[in-house]
Write a protein that holds these residues in place. Structure first.
Motif, PDB file in Angstrom:
ATOM      1  N   THR A   1       7.479   2.097  11.013  1.00 30.30           N
ATOM      2  CA  THR A   1       5.972   2.830   9.930  1.00 30.30           C
ATOM      3  C   THR A   1       4.547   2.007  10.998  1.00 30.30           C
ATOM      4  O   THR A   1       4.998   0.742  10.954  1.00 30.30           O
ATOM      5  CB  THR A   1       6.157   2.084   8.720  1.00 30.30           C
ATOM      6  OG1 THR A   1       5.249   2.449   7.551  1.00 30.30           O
ATOM      7  CG2 THR A   1       6.708   0.691   9.032  1.00 30.30           C
ATOM      8  N   SER A   2       3.907   2.657  10.071  1.00 30.42           N
ATOM      9  CA  SER A   2       2.348   1.940  10.889  1.00 30.42           C
ATOM     10  C   SER A   2       1.728   1.329   9.342  1.00 30.42           C
ATOM     11  O   SER A   2       0.762   0.287   9.166  1.00 30.42           O
ATOM     12  CB  SER A   2       1.155   2.743  11.717  1.00 30.42           C
ATOM     13  OG  SER A   2       1.380   3.422  10.149  1.00 30.42           O
ATOM     14  N   HIS A   3       2.440   1.683   8.297  1.00 31.25           N
ATOM     15  CA  HIS A   3       2.173   0.565   7.259  1.00 31.25           C
ATOM     16  C   HIS A   3       2.956  -0.698   6.752  1.00 31.25           C
ATOM     17  O   HIS A   3       4.121  -0.966   7.303  1.00 31.25           O
ATOM     18  CB  HIS A   3       2.447   1.375   5.996  1.00 31.25           C
ATOM     19  CG  HIS A   3       1.794   2.074   6.027  1.00 31.25           C
ATOM     20  ND1 HIS A   3       0.697   3.014   5.610  1.00 31.25           N
ATOM     21  CD2 HIS A   3       1.953   3.907   6.234  1.00 31.25           C
ATOM     22  CE1 HIS A   3       0.464   4.173   5.072  1.00 31.25           C
ATOM     23  NE2 HIS A   3       1.850   4.824   5.712  1.00 31.25           N
ATOM     24  N   ASP A   4       1.593  -1.856   6.628  1.00 31.73           N
ATOM     25  CA  ASP A   4       2.108  -3.138   6.380  1.00 31.73           C
ATOM     26  C   ASP A   4       3.527  -3.476   5.075  1.00 31.73           C
ATOM     27  O   ASP A   4       2.936  -2.447   3.576  1.00 31.73           O
ATOM     28  CB  ASP A   4       1.162  -4.074   6.160  1.00 31.73           C
ATOM     29  CG  ASP A   4       1.662  -5.439   6.598  1.00 31.73           C
ATOM     30  OD1 ASP A   4       2.508  -6.176   5.471  1.00 31.73           O
ATOM     31  OD2 ASP A   4       0.330  -6.636   6.371  1.00 31.73           O
ATOM     32  N   PRO A   5       4.558  -4.009   5.369  1.00 29.85           N
ATOM     33  CA  PRO A   5       6.081  -3.203   4.601  1.00 29.85           C
ATOM     34  C   PRO A   5       4.594  -4.035   2.820  1.00 29.85           C
ATOM     35  O   PRO A   5       4.975  -3.843   1.999  1.00 29.85           O
ATOM     36  CB  PRO A   5       6.883  -4.212   4.687  1.00 29.85           C
ATOM     37  CG  PRO A   5       6.782  -4.097   6.006  1.00 29.85           C
ATOM     38  CD  PRO A   5       4.996  -3.893   6.405  1.00 29.85           C
ATOM     39  N   ARG A   6       3.954  -4.981   3.231  1.00 27.88           N
ATOM     40  CA  ARG A   6       3.264  -5.730   1.988  1.00 27.88           C
ATOM     41  C   ARG A   6       2.502  -5.005   0.971  1.00 27.88           C
ATOM     42  O   ARG A   6       2.471  -4.482  -0.033  1.00 27.88           O
ATOM     43  CB  ARG A   6       2.857  -7.335   2.236  1.00 27.88           C
ATOM     44  CG  ARG A   6       3.296  -7.622   2.400  1.00 27.88           C
ATOM     45  CD  ARG A   6       3.072  -9.621   2.991  1.00 27.88           C
ATOM     46  NE  ARG A   6       2.420  -8.924   3.878  1.00 27.88           N
ATOM     47  CZ  ARG A   6       1.783 -10.156   4.802  1.00 27.88           C
ATOM     48  NH1 ARG A   6       1.457 -11.399   4.923  1.00 27.88           N
ATOM     49  NH2 ARG A   6       1.288  -9.730   6.403  1.00 27.88           N
TER      50      ARG A   6
ATOM     51  N   PHE B   1       9.293   9.874   1.967  1.00 25.86           N
ATOM     52  CA  PHE B   1       7.459   9.700   1.930  1.00 25.86           C
ATOM     53  C   PHE B   1       6.708  10.667   1.511  1.00 25.86           C
ATOM     54  O   PHE B   1       7.530  11.634   2.434  1.00 25.86           O
ATOM     55  CB  PHE B   1       7.903   9.163   3.242  1.00 25.86           C
ATOM     56  CG  PHE B   1       8.592   7.081   3.518  1.00 25.86           C
ATOM     57  CD1 PHE B   1       7.238   6.485   2.304  1.00 25.86           C
ATOM     58  CD2 PHE B   1       9.456   7.071   3.849  1.00 25.86           C
ATOM     59  CE1 PHE B   1       7.762   4.738   2.289  1.00 25.86           C
ATOM     60  CE2 PHE B   1       9.264   5.429   3.831  1.00 25.86           C
ATOM     61  CZ  PHE B   1       8.708   4.468   3.332  1.00 25.86           C
ATOM     62  N   PRO B   2       6.235  10.070   1.253  1.00 27.37           N
ATOM     63  CA  PRO B   2       5.038  11.892   1.323  1.00 27.37           C
ATOM     64  C   PRO B   2       5.001  12.277   2.519  1.00 27.37           C
ATOM     65  O   PRO B   2       3.571  11.481   2.955  1.00 27.37           O
ATOM     66  CB  PRO B   2       3.782  11.390   0.012  1.00 27.37           C
ATOM     67  CG  PRO B   2       4.742  10.288  -0.578  1.00 27.37           C
ATOM     68  CD  PRO B   2       4.856   9.608   0.383  1.00 27.37           C
ATOM     69  N   SER B   3       4.592  13.581   2.402  1.00 27.13           N
ATOM     70  CA  SER B   3       3.973  14.377   3.612  1.00 27.13           C
ATOM     71  C   SER B   3       3.215  14.267   3.733  1.00 27.13           C
ATOM     72  O   SER B   3       1.834  13.981   5.452  1.00 27.13           O
ATOM     73  CB  SER B   3       4.530  15.419   4.201  1.00 27.13           C
ATOM     74  OG  SER B   3       3.935  16.558   2.749  1.00 27.13           O
ATOM     75  N   THR B   4       1.693  13.760   2.394  1.00 23.61           N
ATOM     76  CA  THR B   4       0.257  14.021   2.963  1.00 23.61           C
ATOM     77  C   THR B   4      -0.004  12.760   3.459  1.00 23.61           C
ATOM     78  O   THR B   4      -0.698  12.402   3.880  1.00 23.61           O
ATOM     79  CB  THR B   4      -0.024  14.191   1.285  1.00 23.61           C
ATOM     80  OG1 THR B   4       0.798  13.437   0.890  1.00 23.61           O
ATOM     81  CG2 THR B   4      -0.085  15.678   0.904  1.00 23.61           C
ATOM     82  N   VAL B   5       1.149  11.524   3.680  1.00 20.21           N
ATOM     83  CA  VAL B   5       0.683   9.938   3.531  1.00 20.21           C
ATOM     84  C   VAL B   5       1.012  10.100   5.221  1.00 20.21           C
ATOM     85  O   VAL B   5       2.805  10.118   5.727  1.00 20.21           O
ATOM     86  CB  VAL B   5       1.140   9.075   3.208  1.00 20.21           C
ATOM     87  CG1 VAL B   5       0.803   7.921   3.554  1.00 20.21           C
ATOM     88  CG2 VAL B   5       0.393   9.261   1.952  1.00 20.21           C
ATOM     89  N   LYS B   6       0.826   9.636   6.372  1.00 21.65           N
ATOM     90  CA  LYS B   6       1.013   9.609   7.766  1.00 21.65           C
ATOM     91  C   LYS B   6       1.406   8.406   8.317  1.00 21.65           C
ATOM     92  O   LYS B   6       0.986   7.414   7.452  1.00 21.65           O
ATOM     93  CB  LYS B   6      -0.144  10.413   8.839  1.00 21.65           C
ATOM     94  CG  LYS B   6      -0.309  11.640   8.635  1.00 21.65           C
ATOM     95  CD  LYS B   6      -1.070  12.190   9.375  1.00 21.65           C
ATOM     96  CE  LYS B   6      -1.453  13.524   9.217  1.00 21.65           C
ATOM     97  NZ  LYS B   6      -3.126  14.231  10.156  1.00 21.65           N
ATOM     98  N   GLY B   7       2.108   7.727   9.089  1.00 23.73           N
ATOM     99  CA  GLY B   7       2.612   6.549   9.226  1.00 23.73           C
ATOM    100  C   GLY B   7       3.452   6.331   9.106  1.00 23.73           C
ATOM    101  O   GLY B   7       4.660   5.320   9.594  1.00 23.73           O
TER     102      GLY B   7
END
Length: 462
Positions: free
Chosen positions: A282-287, A300-306
């Motif tokens: 994932t490119s999202h910081d887990p925090r 995970f929502p398909s509209t949110v990439k990463g």
């Protein structure tokens, strides 16, 4: 109107001289940039205080390493529970000028853009009017925050090989932020040596693609943010799902490099569940995901990439099995079982982003453990020493390994068995027969089109 000098002492809690900052003229649909007569500075204000989102304000220039950025809270509405959002982006706000009237009302929608976007929501719920908030990006990628000079804490991790614009979403209880200014801090020397990291090594820290891989020398462990049913043990090296078959998402404690191997040992296996591990990045910081994790990575929502993840085959659900995986520079994710027969798991990972490893402890697998490279080599040595080497002049042909199942052929519910069921009347092929039967006996609606399921037809491969 006299707007004061560009550099003056305006901070009550942070000493030194602050160079006046300015917000960019491109901003969100629910924000306005004004001049603050009291502090002789620019401020960002939320227009509709009754709504939370869309009040984006960007800095007019990029931040430098060790450059402090200070804002003062000048408007608060405590009827809201949450606080403002702070983030960084490689996107030049000028590129958004044509889109400014159509910028989204939710900052999360910005993640759909191709640039790097990272943010920390709900930064400080306790901040009040006249509180001074300082943000700084350190060498190595830690983004730190302090309120009223009460000590800095890390809120984000990014790559410091790229330049970032800072942005705020003036949301929640914070309705106004005044941009006090910036202050360049002298880089802190390495303890006991009096030199910075670059001066010490003669080169910048290791860069992965276009993004710095931070703290890659630190051993991996699991992140403190994880699924609801996860229990971490052994210094966060071991993770187990303590109940149910889902809500077992875990992340690496730090960003990982391209071609860095993530080594996992499968612990307990429960034969009562179908499905197995799902591995990915994932490119999202887990925090930033705390409190909002779905039951499984596929939700995970398909509209949110990463987010990128894929399942490994059920034949690997054996206690003690060593699973290794990595992301290549071209975005392919490869995995091996016991170090043999590397197989493609998935494609398309954006290696220009900062990446965290992500694992879904799903279905039959209920426990995993991170294994260091030294532990793997020691185990291989013990295995080799305890076995008798047999040599032969007879050439034997090894059977071709069975190809790994691809995600396209797997049931979209259990991600374990092949799709072998047609849903009638709609005709969709999305489940195995076992999962299709569960749907038919429970809520008989197609998971794709939501049409009623009147009949199941099992399919067979020729």
């Amino acid at each position: 109107m006299q707007r004061g000098s560009a550099s003056t002492r305006v901070a009550a809690h942070f000493p030194g001289t602050w160079v006046r900052g300015q917000f960019h003229n491109v901003h969100g649909p629910n924000a306005i940039i004004e001049w603050d007569d009291q502090w002789m500075r620019f401020l960002a204000k939320r227009l509709e205080t009754s709504t939370e989102g869309g009040a984006f304000a960007f800095t007019s220039k990029q931040m430098s390493i060790n450059e402090k950025l200070m804002v003062r809270v000048t408007g608060v509405d405590r009827t809201f529970a949450r606080s403002f959002t702070f983030g960084l982006t490689t996107c030049d706000p000028s590129a958004l000028e044509d889109e400014a009237p159509r910028l989204p009302n939710n900052h999360r929608a910005l993640l759909n853009r191709p640039e790097v976007w990272v943010f920390k929501e709900d930064v400080d719920k306790d901040c009040g009017v006249d509180d001074e908030l300082v943000f700084v990006m350190r060498e190595g990628g830690d983004v730190q925050f302090s309120r009223n000079n009460r000590g800095f804490r890390t809120i984000l991790q990014v790559g410091d090989s790229q330049r970032f614009y800072a942005f705020f979403d003036v949301s929640g209880r914070v309705t106004k932020l005044t941009f006090v200014g910036t202050q360049l801090e002298t880089p802190r020397p390495v303890a006991g040596l009096g030199r910075t990291q670059t001066q010490l090594t003669g080169q910048a820290p290791h860069v992965r693609g276009n993004v710095l891989s931070t703290r890659s020398s630190q051993p991996l462990s699991f992140h403190e943010v994880h699924g609801e049913n996860v229990l971490l043990e052994r210094n966060n090296k071991a993770a187990s799902r303590v109940k149910g078959y889902c809500k077992g998402i875990v992340f690496s404690s730090r960003p990982v490099q391209v071609n860095e191997k993530i080594r996992l040992r499968i612990g307990k296996v429960f034969s009562g569940w179908s499905g197995l591990l799902r591995l990915g990045f994932t490119s999202h910081d887990p925090r930033t995901l705390a409190g909002s994790l779905p039951d499984t990575v596929s939700q995970f929502p398909s509209t949110v990439k990463g987010h990128w993840a894929g399942p490994i085959g059920a034949s690997h659900a054996v206690e003690g099995t060593l699973v290794e995986y990595k992301v290549c520079s071209n975005g392919d994710v490869l995995f091996t079982i016991e170090g043999k027969n590397s197989a493609l798991l998935l494609k398309g990972v954006n290696t220009r982003s900062v990446l965290w490893a992500m694992v879904d402890i799903y279905g039959a697998t209920t426990a995993i453990q991170i294994v260091d490279g030294a532990d793997v080599r020691a185990n291989e040595t013990r295995t080799a020493a305890s076995s008798t080497q047999v040599t032969s002049n007879t050439k034997t042909e090894k059977p071709d390994p069975k190809p790994e199942k691809t995600e396209d052929h797997l049931c979209r519910l259990c991600f374990d068995k092949d799709i072998d069921c047609v849903l009638v009347d709609c005709g969709h092929l999305v489940t195995c027969y076992a999962c299709g039967l569960k749907l038919f006996m429970g809520t008989p609606l197609c998971p794709v089109c939501r049409k009623p399921i009147k009949q199941l037809v099992k399919t067979f491969k020729t």
